[in-house]
Design a protein around this motif. Structure first.
Motif, PDB file in Angstrom:
ATOM      1  N   GLU A 179       0.866  -1.173   0.000  1.00  0.00           N
ATOM      2  CA  GLU A 179       0.000   0.000   0.000  1.00  0.00           C
ATOM      3  C   GLU A 179       0.903   1.223   0.000  1.00  0.00           C
ATOM      4  N   VAL A 180       0.703   2.119  -0.950  1.00  0.00           N
ATOM      5  CA  VAL A 180       1.466   3.367  -1.035  1.00  0.00           C
ATOM      6  C   VAL A 180       0.516   4.488  -0.636  1.00  0.00           C
ATOM      7  N   ARG A 181       0.929   5.260   0.376  1.00  0.00           N
ATOM      8  CA  ARG A 181       0.063   6.326   0.879  1.00  0.00           C
ATOM      9  C   ARG A 181       0.911   7.397   1.554  1.00  0.00           C
ATOM     10  N   ALA A 182       0.240   8.400   2.055  1.00  0.00           N
ATOM     11  CA  ALA A 182       0.917   9.466   2.790  1.00  0.00           C
ATOM     12  C   ALA A 182       1.275   8.999   4.198  1.00  0.00           C
ATOM     13  N   TRP A 183       2.379   9.527   4.723  1.00  0.00           N
ATOM     14  CA  TRP A 183       2.742   9.266   6.122  1.00  0.00           C
ATOM     15  C   TRP A 183       1.692   9.883   7.029  1.00  0.00           C
ATOM     16  N   GLN A 184       1.492   9.261   8.175  1.00  0.00           N
ATOM     17  CA  GLN A 184       0.606   9.785   9.208  1.00  0.00           C
ATOM     18  C   GLN A 184       1.383   9.787  10.525  1.00  0.00           C
ATOM     19  N   ARG A 185       1.008  10.656  11.402  1.00  0.00           N
ATOM     20  CA  ARG A 185       1.687  10.704  12.709  1.00  0.00           C
ATOM     21  C   ARG A 185       1.718   9.344  13.389  1.00  0.00           C
ATOM     22  N   GLU A 191       0.941  19.619   5.260  1.00  0.00           N
ATOM     23  CA  GLU A 191       0.565  20.734   4.393  1.00  0.00           C
ATOM     24  C   GLU A 191      -0.018  20.197   3.091  1.00  0.00           C
ATOM     25  N   PRO A 192      -1.094  20.783   2.579  1.00  0.00           N
ATOM     26  CA  PRO A 192      -1.672  20.314   1.316  1.00  0.00           C
ATOM     27  C   PRO A 192      -0.657  20.331   0.167  1.00  0.00           C
ATOM     28  N   GLY A 193       0.288  21.251   0.189  1.00  0.00           N
ATOM     29  CA  GLY A 193       1.287  21.358  -0.864  1.00  0.00           C
ATOM     30  C   GLY A 193       2.239  20.177  -0.944  1.00  0.00           C
ATOM     31  N   ALA A 194       2.250  19.333   0.066  1.00  0.00           N
ATOM     32  CA  ALA A 194       3.135  18.169   0.050  1.00  0.00           C
ATOM     33  C   ALA A 194       2.744  17.189  -1.039  1.00  0.00           C
ATOM     34  N   TYR A 195       1.538  17.271  -1.506  1.00  0.00           N
ATOM     35  CA  TYR A 195       1.036  16.300  -2.474  1.00  0.00           C
ATOM     36  C   TYR A 195       0.593  16.957  -3.783  1.00  0.00           C
ATOM     37  N   VAL A 196       1.097  18.154  -4.041  1.00  0.00           N
ATOM     38  CA  VAL A 196       0.754  18.893  -5.251  1.00  0.00           C
ATOM     39  C   VAL A 196       2.048  19.241  -5.969  1.00  0.00           C
TER      40      VAL A 196
END
Length: 122
Positions: free
Chosen positions: A62-68, A85-90
């Motif tokens: 599974e490839v996804r964003a890191w979470q705390r 930050e939203p810009g991390a994925y744009v």
């Protein structure tokens, strides 16, 4: 190691090369990959990969964003540089292209090629 509550390698706003990771900037300046210069925990951001073993011996990824929560109890107090930050994925390119080296290093060549194939089908 921290300096003023941030990574010792963090160039702050106003620094000659701009704000960001000194190791990253120097790797690029030397025409080398930041993957070879930075600790893996740093160059993997903002991408997180979860491997799960199946009973038949195969694995899924599974490839996804890191979470705390991925960092355990320390994640709650960790200073996050970019992932919240939203810009991390744009960006100007799809993540599969802009983070191709990172994705391949994390998941391996075979998984990366398959991921890229599946992403291009849609």
């Amino acid at each position: 190691r921290l300096v003023d509550d941030a990574c010792i390698f963090l160039n702050r706003p106003g620094f000659d090369t701009g704000p960001g990771c000194a190791l990253h900037f120097e790797a690029v300046a030397q025409n080398e990959s930041p993957i070879d210069w930075k600790p893996s925990v740093c160059w993997q951001l903002p991408v997180h990969v979860n491997w799960t073993a199946a009973d038949d011996g195969s694995e899924s990824v599974e490839v996804r964003a890191w979470q705390r929560s991925d960092w355990g109890s320390e994640g709650q107090t960790m200073a996050w540089c970019c992932t919240e930050e939203p810009g991390a994925y744009v960006g100007e390119q799809p993540v599969i292209d802009s983070l191709a080296n990172e994705l391949e290093a994390i998941a391996g060549r075979e998984v990366f090629v398959e991921l890229k194939r599946r992403m291009s089908e849609g």
